[in-house]
Every structure is written in structure tokens, then in C-alpha cells.
Scaffold this motif. Structure first.
Motif, PDB file in Angstrom:
ATOM      1  N   ASP A  17       0.845  -1.190   0.000  1.00 35.35           N
ATOM      2  CA  ASP A  17       0.000   0.000   0.000  1.00 35.35           C
ATOM      3  C   ASP A  17       0.888   1.250   0.000  1.00 35.35           C
ATOM      4  N   HIS A  18       0.433   2.287  -0.676  1.00 35.75           N
ATOM      5  CA  HIS A  18       1.246   3.491  -0.868  1.00 35.75           C
ATOM      6  C   HIS A  18       1.725   4.091   0.448  1.00 35.75           C
ATOM      7  N   MET A  19       0.788   4.439   1.314  1.00 34.37           N
ATOM      8  CA  MET A  19       1.182   5.134   2.540  1.00 34.37           C
ATOM      9  C   MET A  19       1.842   4.204   3.549  1.00 34.37           C
ATOM     10  N   ALA A  20       1.569   2.909   3.479  1.00 34.29           N
ATOM     11  CA  ALA A  20       2.264   1.970   4.356  1.00 34.29           C
ATOM     12  C   ALA A  20       3.755   1.955   4.031  1.00 34.29           C
ATOM     13  N   LEU A  21       4.088   2.105   2.752  1.00 29.79           N
ATOM     14  CA  LEU A  21       5.501   2.175   2.366  1.00 29.79           C
ATOM     15  C   LEU A  21       6.077   3.557   2.652  1.00 29.79           C
ATOM     16  N   VAL A  22       5.367   4.613   2.291  1.00 26.05           N
ATOM     17  CA  VAL A  22       5.874   5.977   2.472  1.00 26.05           C
ATOM     18  C   VAL A  22       6.135   6.272   3.950  1.00 26.05           C
ATOM     19  N   SER A  23       5.353   5.679   4.838  1.00 26.44           N
ATOM     20  CA  SER A  23       5.542   5.924   6.274  1.00 26.44           C
ATOM     21  C   SER A  23       6.889   5.423   6.776  1.00 26.44           C
ATOM     22  N   LEU A  24       7.569   4.582   5.994  1.00 23.90           N
ATOM     23  CA  LEU A  24       8.883   4.063   6.394  1.00 23.90           C
ATOM     24  C   LEU A  24      10.032   4.948   5.906  1.00 23.90           C
ATOM     25  N   ALA A  25       9.726   5.973   5.119  1.00 23.16           N
ATOM     26  CA  ALA A  25      10.777   6.828   4.551  1.00 23.16           C
ATOM     27  C   ALA A  25      11.392   7.718   5.625  1.00 23.16           C
ATOM     28  N   CYS A  26      12.671   8.051   5.438  1.00 23.61           N
ATOM     29  CA  CYS A  26      13.355   8.865   6.440  1.00 23.61           C
ATOM     30  C   CYS A  26      13.575  10.297   5.962  1.00 23.61           C
ATOM     31  N   GLY A  27      13.182  10.593   4.730  1.00 24.51           N
ATOM     32  CA  GLY A  27      13.351  11.955   4.220  1.00 24.51           C
ATOM     33  C   GLY A  27      12.046  12.732   4.264  1.00 24.51           C
ATOM     34  N   ASP A  28      11.996  13.763   3.462  1.00 23.97           N
ATOM     35  CA  ASP A  28      10.806  14.607   3.373  1.00 23.97           C
ATOM     36  C   ASP A  28       9.746  13.885   2.534  1.00 23.97           C
ATOM     37  N   THR A  29       8.598  13.639   3.122  1.00 28.66           N
ATOM     38  CA  THR A  29       7.529  12.906   2.420  1.00 28.66           C
ATOM     39  C   THR A  29       6.337  13.802   2.098  1.00 28.66           C
ATOM     40  N   GLN A  30       6.538  15.105   2.154  1.00 29.88           N
ATOM     41  CA  GLN A  30       5.404  16.017   1.933  1.00 29.88           C
ATOM     42  C   GLN A  30       4.797  15.856   0.545  1.00 29.88           C
ATOM     43  N   ARG A  31       5.643  15.680  -0.471  1.00 27.88           N
ATOM     44  CA  ARG A  31       5.116  15.554  -1.828  1.00 27.88           C
ATOM     45  C   ARG A  31       4.327  14.252  -1.994  1.00 27.88           C
ATOM     46  N   SER A  32       4.821  13.174  -1.410  1.00 32.46           N
ATOM     47  CA  SER A  32       4.104  11.897  -1.476  1.00 32.46           C
ATOM     48  C   SER A  32       2.786  11.981  -0.710  1.00 32.46           C
ATOM     49  N   ASN A  33       2.802  12.626   0.448  1.00 36.18           N
ATOM     50  CA  ASN A  33       1.570  12.788   1.225  1.00 36.18           C
ATOM     51  C   ASN A  33       0.556  13.632   0.462  1.00 36.18           C
ATOM     52  N   ALA A  34       1.051  14.709  -0.154  1.00 38.80           N
ATOM     53  CA  ALA A  34       0.154  15.583  -0.923  1.00 38.80           C
ATOM     54  C   ALA A  34      -0.424  14.839  -2.128  1.00 38.80           C
ATOM     55  N   MET A  35       0.396  14.012  -2.759  1.00 39.06           N
ATOM     56  CA  MET A  35      -0.089  13.244  -3.912  1.00 39.06           C
ATOM     57  C   MET A  35      -1.128  12.225  -3.477  1.00 39.06           C
ATOM     58  N   GLY A  36      -0.931  11.631  -2.308  1.00 42.24           N
ATOM     59  CA  GLY A  36      -1.927  10.699  -1.783  1.00 42.24           C
ATOM     60  C   GLY A  36      -3.268  11.378  -1.561  1.00 42.24           C
ATOM     61  N   LEU A  37      -3.230  12.581  -1.017  1.00 42.77           N
ATOM     62  CA  LEU A  37      -4.469  13.340  -0.817  1.00 42.77           C
ATOM     63  C   LEU A  37      -5.092  13.738  -2.158  1.00 42.77           C
ATOM     64  N   ALA A  38      -4.233  14.055  -3.144  1.00 45.45           N
ATOM     65  CA  ALA A  38      -4.743  14.419  -4.468  1.00 45.45           C
ATOM     66  C   ALA A  38      -5.457  13.235  -5.124  1.00 45.45           C
ATOM     67  N   VAL A  39      -4.942  12.027  -4.913  1.00 46.86           N
ATOM     68  CA  VAL A  39      -5.584  10.822  -5.454  1.00 46.86           C
ATOM     69  C   VAL A  39      -6.971  10.648  -4.856  1.00 46.86           C
ATOM     70  N   ILE A  40      -7.069  10.851  -3.532  1.00 45.07           N
ATOM     71  CA  ILE A  40      -8.380  10.745  -2.877  1.00 45.07           C
ATOM     72  C   ILE A  40      -9.329  11.798  -3.438  1.00 45.07           C
ATOM     73  N   GLY A  41      -8.838  13.014  -3.601  1.00 44.62           N
ATOM     74  CA  GLY A  41      -9.688  14.080  -4.127  1.00 44.62           C
ATOM     75  C   GLY A  41     -10.143  13.813  -5.550  1.00 44.62           C
ATOM     76  N   CYS A  42      -9.234  13.264  -6.365  1.00 47.48           N
ATOM     77  CA  CYS A  42      -9.556  13.029  -7.771  1.00 47.48           C
ATOM     78  C   CYS A  42     -10.542  11.882  -7.947  1.00 47.48           C
ATOM     79  N   PHE A  43     -10.262  10.769  -7.291  1.00 46.03           N
ATOM     80  CA  PHE A  43     -11.075   9.578  -7.537  1.00 46.03           C
ATOM     81  C   PHE A  43     -12.272   9.468  -6.591  1.00 46.03           C
ATOM     82  N   VAL A  44     -12.108   9.871  -5.356  1.00 49.94           N
ATOM     83  CA  VAL A  44     -13.235   9.799  -4.423  1.00 49.94           C
ATOM     84  C   VAL A  44     -14.071  11.079  -4.526  1.00 49.94           C
TER      85      VAL A  44
END
Length: 334
Positions: A182-209
Motif C-alpha cells: 500500500d502506498h502510505m504503508a511504504l511511504v511511512s517508512l521513509a526517512c526523508g521529506d515525504t510532503q510531496r508523497s503525502n500531498a499526492m496521496g491526498l490528491a488521489v483521494i480528491g480526484c477519484f473519491v
């Protein structure tokens, strides 16, 4: 210094741990999920077979149902077989490349399913609210445009999502608290800046949901308004059908949104519960859709009877024709 504190260190493989409380009894989960997977294959392929073999069902609505069945089978197959092997073989490891590939396939197919649900709702809207223009609006050209739109939208968005996740460094734990990538299950393990990945995850929810569910809801409101002008008997049948469709769709979008946003919004959901919801998001629609859109549809139900009656008659005819009658030799007495 711990190895993950080095800037150049990043995990290249990961271990799935979706049911930490049940880690000693994972083999017990193999049977129910195997049965669920078998039911998904049987139900969906059976429905596609019936639609394919009856020319009367080769209309846009039933072709969309067939496409939905195939997408359901593919998304479940992208996740469940590997998960079943992981229940039997420990540790359940996957490479980063394999994880990103599974992530793309699973999310790409799930987004295609959302587009198909939207297309089916709009098809019913045109059929009920604009019946005289149905053949002009819903035609082969429209279906081709829909396919191109669905592939471009899902492909571009999910490629961006996966590319952002793949560009991260994973220098904390390599244990993914899920049964698939799962996308965020993997991203949560990252040690750098994940703001862009988090924002993209929210954009996916906004677009499809956000977008899809708004259009689906609008379509069904218009359908129900048209139904209120029909006789009472037809009105109850339409209410029952539309209500069932909406409940299934709401479950699909609600469960998917919760599992997708649980990491973004730091929702305190136990790992086992979150994993079960993630699997329900994949398995439940694939199990229920053939019943809701297939067996409960009169034309398809009659199609089942017709197809299998023809097959039964063919089998009986084949058996009869294969019977060899031995010649009877009559000896006449002289």
C-alpha cells in the motif's frame, strides 16, 4: 551509529507484517482467503462468460459490467495469491522494485474500477433520464473515449504516485505493516521529506473519491427524481436497485478512503484492523459486484438460465449421439 543514520543507506527489500497479533497463526488465515479468492474468480468469470455468449447482452451497460468483473479479478490477483504464499512462507519478503510494481498495479486497477462505477452510473442516468438520446450519447465512439480517458487518468496519476514513492530513501524499519504494498504503508517508512508523497496521496483521494463520488451521487439523484414519476411498482423496484448500488459504492469508497488516509491523517487504527479493511476494500467489491450487477439483474439472470440450458441440451445431445447401438442379427430358421 545505527545503519539507517547514514545518508546513503536505504532498504532494498521489505517484510510484510499485516497481522502482528496473529503472526503465530497466519496459516489459519490461508483457508478463508483462499475460498474468498476462489469465489471471486468463479463469480466474475461466470458472469463474463454469460455476457460474452449472449448477443442480447452486448450493450454498453453489460459491456461495462464485464469490464468491471475483469478489473476486479485482476486487482485481486495482483494481491491475494502472493499474500497466500506469504501466509505459508515466512518471512514474507518483497524487493523495493516488486513493491513499487505491486503498488502501481493495485492502485491503477482500483482507480479504473472507480472510473467504471462512474461510467455505469452515467449510463443509467442517460438510459432513464434521456432515453430518446441514449443511442446518440452512449455509442461505440463514446466507449472508446471513455477507455482512453480512464487509462490516461489512472495511468498518469498512479505513475506519479509510485515515482514519488520510489524516489524516497527508506532508512528506518523495513517492515511494512500491511499484507501488500500500500502506498502510505511504504511511504511511512521513509526517512526523508515525504510532503510531496503525502500531498499526492491526498490528491488521489480528491480526484477519484471526491470527483467520482460526486458525479455518481448526482446521477443517482437525477435517476431517483425520474423514478418518482413512474408507477408505484416500478418505483419500489428502482429504489431498491439504486439503493443497493449506492450502498456497495459507498462501502467501496469509504473503506478505501479510510485505509488510504489513515497514515496521512495519523488515524489511530490498529494494524490488524487496518489490514482487514485494506483487504475488504479489494475483496468485498470483487465478491459482491457480480451479485449486485449480475444475478440481481433480470436480463442477466435469464441469460444464466438460457446459456446453461443450451449447454445442458448440447451435453445430452452429445451423449445420445455417442451411444453406439449394436446391430441385432436375426437368424431365421429354415
Amino acid at each position: 551509529m545505527e545503519p539507517w543514520q547514514g545518508r546513503n543507506f536505504s532498504h532494498s527489500s521489505f517484510v510484510f507484517l499485516g497481522f502482528p497479533e496473529l503472526s503465530m497463526h497466519l496459516r489459519l488465515l490461508w483457508l478463508p482467503f483462499s475460498v474468498s479468492y476462489g469465489c471471486v474468480l468463479l463469480e466474475n468469470f461466470l458472469l463474463v462468460y454469460v455476457i460474452k455468449n449472449l448477443e442480447s447482452l452486448h450493450s454498453p451497460m453489460y459491456l461495462l459490467i464485464s469490464a468491471l468483473c475483469l478489473v476486479d479479478v485482476l486487482v485481486v490477483t495482483a494481491i491475494v495469491p502472493r499474500m497466500l504464499v506469504g501466509f505459508l512462507v515466512e518471512p514474507d519478503e518483497i524487493s523495493l522494485a516488486g513493491c513499487l510494481l505491486q503498488m502501481f498495479v493495485a492502485h491503477f486497477l482500483s482507480s479504473l474500477e472507480s472510473t467504471l462505477l462512474l461510467a455505469m452510473a452515467l449510463d443509467r442516468y442517460v438510459a432513464i433520464c434521456r432515453p430518446l438520446r441514449y443511442s446518440d450519447i452512449i455509442n461505440s465512439s463514446m466507449m472508446v473515449k471513455l477507455c482512453v480517458f480512464a487509462l490516461l487518468r489512472s495511468g498518469s496519476i498512479m505513475l506519479t504516485l509510485v515515482a514519488l514513492a520510489g524516489s524516497l530513501s527508506f532508512c528506518h524499519s523495513n517492515v511494512i505493516l500491511h499484507c501488500y504494498c500500500d502506498h502510505m504503508a511504504l511511504v511511512s517508512l521513509a526517512c526523508g521529506d515525504t510532503q510531496r508523497s503525502n500531498a499526492m496521496g491526498l490528491a488521489v483521494i480528491g480526484c477519484f473519491v471526491g470527483m467520482d463520488i460526486s458525479l455518481i451521487f448526482f446521477s443517482y439523484v437525477k435517476i431517483l427524481q425520474a423514478v418518482l414519476r413512474t408507477p408505484d411498482g416500478d418505483r419500489w423496484k428502482a429504489f431498491h436497485t439504486c439503493g443497493t448500488h449506492l450502498m456497495v459504492m459507498m462501502c467501496f469508497y469509504l473503506v478505501g478512503s479510510v485505509t488510504f488516509l489513515s497514515h496521512n491523517l495519523h488515524i489511530p487504527i490498529p494494524t490488524t484492523a487496518n489490514t482487514f479493511m485494506g483487504l475488504a476494500y479489494i475483496l468485498l467489491p470483487a465478491t459482491v459486484n457480480p451479485i449486485i450487477y449480475g444475478v440481481r439483474t433480470k436480463e442477466i439472470r435469464n441469460g444464466f438460465y438460457k446459456v446453461f440450458k443450451i449447454k445442458a441440451n448440447d451435453i445430452v445431445a452429445l451423449k445420445v449421439s455417442s451411444i453406439k447401438v449394436s446391430p441385432i442379427i436375426v437368424k431365421e430358421s429354415l
